[in-house]
Motif scaffolding. Structure first.
Motif, PDB file in Angstrom:
ATOM      1  N   PRO A   1      60.264 -31.427  70.657  1.00  0.00           N
ATOM      2  CA  PRO A   1      61.307 -31.025  69.705  1.00  0.00           C
ATOM      3  C   PRO A   1      61.222 -31.743  68.361  1.00  0.00           C
ATOM      4  CG  PRO A   1      62.239 -31.402  71.877  1.00  0.00           C
ATOM      5  CD  PRO A   1      60.826 -31.880  71.942  1.00  0.00           C
TER       6      PRO A   1
ATOM      7  N   VAL B   1      57.879 -27.912  64.650  1.00  0.00           N
ATOM      8  CA  VAL B   1      59.124 -27.420  65.242  1.00  0.00           C
ATOM      9  C   VAL B   1      60.298 -27.679  64.309  1.00  0.00           C
ATOM     10  CG1 VAL B   1      60.714 -27.638  67.192  1.00  0.00           C
ATOM     11  CG2 VAL B   1      58.241 -27.726  67.584  1.00  0.00           C
ATOM     12  N   THR B   2      60.369 -28.878  63.765  1.00  0.00           N
ATOM     13  CA  THR B   2      61.485 -29.188  62.861  1.00  0.00           C
ATOM     14  C   THR B   2      61.413 -28.346  61.597  1.00  0.00           C
ATOM     15  OG1 THR B   2      60.237 -31.067  61.965  1.00  0.00           O
ATOM     16  CG2 THR B   2      61.762 -31.517  63.759  1.00  0.00           C
TER      17      THR B   2
ATOM     18  N   GLN C   1      62.788 -24.929  62.445  1.00  0.00           N
ATOM     19  CA  GLN C   1      64.242 -24.978  62.590  1.00  0.00           C
ATOM     20  C   GLN C   1      64.934 -25.122  61.243  1.00  0.00           C
ATOM     21  OE1 GLN C   1      64.274 -28.230  65.497  1.00  0.00           O
ATOM     22  NE2 GLN C   1      65.172 -26.841  67.004  1.00  0.00           N
ATOM     23  N   GLU C   2      64.369 -25.940  60.383  1.00  0.00           N
ATOM     24  CA  GLU C   2      64.962 -26.121  59.045  1.00  0.00           C
ATOM     25  C   GLU C   2      64.913 -24.839  58.226  1.00  0.00           C
ATOM     26  OE1 GLU C   2      62.769 -29.401  57.520  1.00  0.00           O
ATOM     27  OE2 GLU C   2      63.858 -30.892  58.720  1.00  0.00           O
TER      28      GLU C   2
ATOM     29  N   GLU D   1      65.039 -19.111  64.859  1.00  0.00           N
ATOM     30  CA  GLU D   1      65.344 -19.420  66.257  1.00  0.00           C
ATOM     31  C   GLU D   1      64.069 -19.865  66.965  1.00  0.00           C
ATOM     32  OE1 GLU D   1      67.283 -17.324  70.253  1.00  0.00           O
ATOM     33  OE2 GLU D   1      66.310 -16.084  68.707  1.00  0.00           O
ATOM     34  N   VAL D   2      64.143 -20.982  67.713  1.00  0.00           N
ATOM     35  CA  VAL D   2      63.029 -21.470  68.507  1.00  0.00           C
ATOM     36  C   VAL D   2      63.341 -21.222  69.979  1.00  0.00           C
ATOM     37  CG1 VAL D   2      61.632 -23.472  69.153  1.00  0.00           C
ATOM     38  CG2 VAL D   2      62.449 -23.230  66.799  1.00  0.00           C
TER      39      VAL D   2
ATOM     40  N   PHE E   1      64.262 -25.371  75.117  1.00  0.00           N
ATOM     41  CA  PHE E   1      64.609 -24.278  74.212  1.00  0.00           C
ATOM     42  C   PHE E   1      64.948 -23.005  74.993  1.00  0.00           C
ATOM     43  CE2 PHE E   1      61.893 -26.803  71.198  1.00  0.00           C
ATOM     44  CZ  PHE E   1      62.890 -27.082  70.266  1.00  0.00           C
TER      45      PHE E   1
END
Length: 458
Positions: free
Chosen positions: A68, A73-74, A77-78, A82-83, A159
């Motif tokens: 995560p 991944v970040t 998300q930023e 949707e992950v 997730f």
């Protein structure tokens, strides 16, 4: 027929081109969903996330190899994307006919999942055993089956948001994958997700207050029941053992007055040398509970267990060289699994081959528990310090041989173990660590062990 379930007209980004990523891309192609993949190995559409237009992405499937906190991944998300996990993705493209049963835990997942499949198959139910072994879950989910028996790790639970199985079990929740999750608390929180949205039965160890609390706190479908498992005499709504008979007081109408016979502890005796260890009986009862939750008959439990065989590299007898037994437990990739190996097949005097990727684990409890059984330790792995420190602190009397990394690491480890072993000993490969520092997989590690032992026989 498989469904698209929320992916219609959306664009998918896949992180990682391993088994999970490749399965997701194939599913997208088959379903007409636009998808692209990013993987640093160069085997995907992109080798860097910098080359991806995130504004054109609607949903991202992140393979288990991406923690995560991974920068990709970040970044996704930023960007407001949707992950979803491999398991969540599989659920969204699944054939809706199949009932899902989930198995998670620090140790025993593969055995319990495969036992569940064996029981269901013995009962004439069309089941696919999938997840972390065998068929990838995305591929299995798109096929037509009555039941999917799914081995699911905490990495694949992180997730998830809509997955709703018929039944689920968390076998145990010891420390593991702390480098991925960041803390014990985060690891256990992800394990607890296995019980979210369960429809029929949340199965748990009646002796395990931590896992029982996961069940109590889960947001389940109305009417879902908590079903306990014990290796002692069961109470109402539990499965257990009475006079060496496996019994069910959960999945039949007269459960308040009597138990239904499912089989016998002896039905597992072909799996081990000597007495059936409690952990194996516990796994069998958990599998029975999951199978009963989707309609397996009592006799299917007996027949499935009698015909079941353990996965390779799990306390598997390799050879007897002279008067020394050699046992492959390469599948023990964490301390909890290694403790189980010492509680099962291993006799009183063991030369222990251990080490690998520690994954943030601490080994103090493991060393303290196995110390009385160990004659000598052979340490492999590129970072042997965590285990070496625990051995020095809790078992300074045990001789330790360190094997330097290199192409012949297992051959040298086996030679060192042979030199340390005495007649009547067992040499046990039970690393308590992941294999990826020096091997392709735990199976590759176990096969290297068997090859090295065979050279001793020659």
């Amino acid at each position: 027929m498989a469904q698209v379930n929320g992916l219609e007209g959306r664009r998918v980004l896949v992180l990682g081109h391993g088994v999970a990523g490749a399965s997701a891309l194939q599913a997208c192609r088959d379903l007409g969903v636009a998808a692209e993949c990013v993987d640093p190995s160069g085997s995907a559409d992109h080798v860097s996330l910098d080359t991806v237009d995130l504004s054109a992405v609607d949903v991202c499937m992140s393979s288990p190899g991406f923690a995560p906190h991974h920068p990709w991944v970040t970044a996704v998300q930023e960007a407001g994307i949707e992950v979803v996990s491999e398991m969540e993705f599989a659920w969204r493209v699944r054939d809706p006919k199949a009932a899902w049963v989930l198995v998670t835990g620090t140790n025993g997942k593969t055995t319990t999942t495969q036992m569940t499949g064996a029981i269901l198959g013995a009962g004439g139910i069309d089941v696919a055993v999938c997840g972390n072994m065998g068929i990838p879950v995305i591929a299995a989910a798109r096929e037509s089956h009555d039941v999917l028996a799914v081995e699911i790790a905490s990495l694949q639970l992180h997730f998830t948001s809509t997955l709703s199985p018929h039944a689920a079990v968390c076998l145990n929740a010891d420390e593991d994958h702390l480098d991925w999750h960041g803390s014990v608390e985060a690891y256990r929180a992800d394990k607890a997700k296995v019980y979210e949205r369960v429809q029929v039965a949340c199965v748990y160890g009646a002796h395990d207050s931590l896992v029982e609390s996961m069940v109590a706190e889960a947001d389940v479908v109305e009417g879902c029941r908590a079903v306990g498992v014990t290796v002692g005499s069961p109470a109402v709504s539990q499965l257990g053992i009475v006079d060496d008979v496996l019994v069910d007081r959960a999945f039949h109408d007269a459960r308040r007055r009597e138990a239904v016979e499912l089989g016998a502890v002896d039905d597992l005796s072909h799996l081990v040398a000597g007495t059936v260890p409690p952990y194996l009986a516990f796994n069998a009862l958990c599998a029975a509970a999951l199978a009963r939750a989707v309609g397996a008959a009592p006799e299917a439990v007996r027949d499935g267990l009698r015909g079941f065989s353990l996965d390779a590299h799990r306390t598997a007898f390799v050879a007897r060289v002279g008067d020394v037994d050699w046992v492959d437990d390469s599948k023990a990739t964490n301390a909890h699994a290694a403790i189980a190996a010492f509680g099962g097949r291993a006799p009183q005097s063991v030369v222990w081959i251990a080490g690998g990727l520690a994954k943030g684990q601490e080994f103090d409890d493991l060393v303290q528990r196995v110390h009385p059984r160990v004659r000598a330790v052979v340490l492999i792995g590129e970072d042997p310090e965590p285990l070496a420190t625990a051995l020095q602190g809790h078992a300074p009397d045990i001789p330790v041989t360190r094997i330097e990394p290199g192409d012949t690491v297992m051959a040298r480890a086996v030679q060192a173990a042979q030199a340390a072993a005495m007649p009547g000993d067992t040499v046990l490969l039970s690393p308590a660590c992941a294999s990826f520092d020096q091997f392709r997989s735990y199976a590759d590690r176990g096969e290297a062990f068997a090859t090295a032992v065979a050279s001793l026989e020659g």
